[in-house]
Motif scaffolding. Structure first.
Motif: not given
Length: 439
Positions: A111-125
């Motif tokens: 769950v925590l790894r999933f949350a990390q990925g969601v955050g990263v997906g919105g970070e770069w742009g």
């Protein structure tokens, strides 16, 4: 501009610091502590599956936060993504193991790894727009490169922390509690990043969108229906740089140890030297793309990426560390001249009012088809054919994909943002004028 540059760099550095630390923990710790099994390999494979979850959840973050970035603002979303990534990383460092809480431990880790990925997906742009929309559009290549320095900076920080922990702790100590320190230290980066980001103002482009009421209601749908060519160009142009980076920072460690009989430490040293060099080369490449034609520079970088593996593998075949190091360094120089201008090139494909959504979608979708699967495909190809030629052909094919994307893309329009903000100001003034005063 300096604060915006640092704010952009901090977020992506945290992302790649987490990337490197989580990768090491998956290989060394998580299989034993969260997925204990009679077969150590099974536990390690299960641990690596949680690592993949972070990639698979990125498109969700791109869809969610990319949309919000064009609706509620760049700054608010970037604060949210940094808090999400940082909180998830800190909680992993505090997470009880399976021996303490049973099956809940691996579930919470996923769950925590999933949350990390969601955050990263919105970070770069957003990190790209934070700098590229503040500064002179004729220097966008340099300012936007702040987000691109994150991978080498994060890798260097992570490997530095892991090397220090390895020198100071015994293996039982590292397994018992030492690995947690690497995750908890990310809190320093998060705190510093938040301190910078909350002090920033919104970008001029979003201020204009807000003042004129031009914020999109359904930005994802608009990107797919009104700017499909821009999205295709932005996705495809990212494939070769991602595959090239996966080969010469991740897979090369496996190839050097298993095929060339080289010590892993020597191979890692070559990668770290190249990463240190990239911290200088990436912003330099971004600045050069402002002086030269950005598309043409990107095309030549893609051609070099296609050709270099056919030189590298014969060069390194003898097992000489200096030749391997030269090969890795040249590859990362080529990557720098692709990666430095990439942020500006991607952002320039989309109209200002859809830029956060479009950039985020391009980043996350390209990551799934590029960097996420590349190490697995390299390993499978080497296992199936036992020779380097299929690996080189795979990278050449990825370079062709990127060349197609660059040819589909448009040239930079340096006046676009200024025209948009000026027209938005006119619309806002017209909307606020008394009805009787309008012509």
């Amino acid at each position: 501009m300096v604060r915006a540059f640092i704010a952009s760099l901090t977020g992506t550095s945290l992302e790649w610091y987490d990337f490197a630390v989580y990768s090491a923990a998956s290989a060394l710790v998580f299989g034993k502590l969260f997925f204990p099994s009679e077969d150590p390999l099974t536990g390690t494979l299960l641990a690596f599956s949680t690592y993949a979850v972070g990639y698979l959840s990125r498109p969700l973050g791109g869809f969610l936060f990319g949309r919000l970035g064009d609706v509620i603002g760049r700054k608010k979303v970037l604060v949210a993504t940094l808090v999400l990534i940082g909180t998830a990383t800190l909680l992993i460092g505090l997470l009880p193991t399976q021996a303490v809480i049973g099956p809940a431990a691996p579930i919470l880790l996923v769950v925590l790894r999933f949350a990390q990925g969601v955050g990263v997906g919105g970070e770069w742009g957003g990190a790209v727009l934070l700098t590229s929309e503040y500064g002179d559009t004729r220097r966008r290549g340099f300012w936007a490169s702040a987000a691109q320095i994150g991978p080498p900076a994060g890798n260097l920080m992570a490997n530095g922390v892991l090397a220090a922990l390895g020198a100071l702790l015994t293996e039982p100590q590292f397994l018992a509690w030492g690995w947690r320190i690497a995750f908890l230290l990310s809190g320093v980066l998060v705190a510093f990043g938040l301190w910078i980001r909350v002090r920033l103002e919104e970008t001029p482009v979003f201020k204009a969108m807000e003042a004129s009421g031009d914020r999109p209601q359904a930005p994802i749908r608009e990107v797919f229906t009104t700017q499909p060519r821009a999205l295709a160009a932005a996705v495809l142009c990212r494939v070769a740089p991602d595959v090239l980076y996966a080969m010469f920072t991740v897979f090369v460690l496996t190839y050097a140890t298993e095929q060339l009989g080289m010590a892993r430490g020597k191979a890692l040293t070559a990668v770290l030297i190249g990463s240190a060099l990239q911290i200088v080369l990436i912003p330099l490449a971004g600045a050069l793309s402002d002086r030269w034609n950005r598309r043409r520079m990107y095309l030549w970088g893609a051609v070099a990426a296609a050709a270099w593996p056919f030189v590298f593998f014969p060069l390194a075949a003898g097992g000489s560390w200096p030749l391997l190091a030269v090969g890795v360094l040249v590859a990362l120089v080529i990557h720098s001249f692709l990666y430095g201008p990439q942020a500006a090139f991607v952002a320039e494909q989309f109209s200002p009012r859809l830029r956060y959504t479009g950039s985020s979608l391009a980043y996350t979708l390209a990551g799934v088809i590029g960097g996420a699967v590349a190490p697995l495909l390299f390993t499978a190809l080497l296992g199936a054919f036992g020779t380097w030629l299929p690996l080189a052909l795979y990278l050449a094919a990825a370079a062709v994909v990127t060349i197609v994307g660059v040819l589909l893309g448009r040239e930079a329009d340096h006046d676009e943002d200024e025209e948009y903000t000026r027209n938005a100001a006119v619309r806002a003034a017209a909307d606020q004028a008394p009805a009787g005063g309008r012509t």
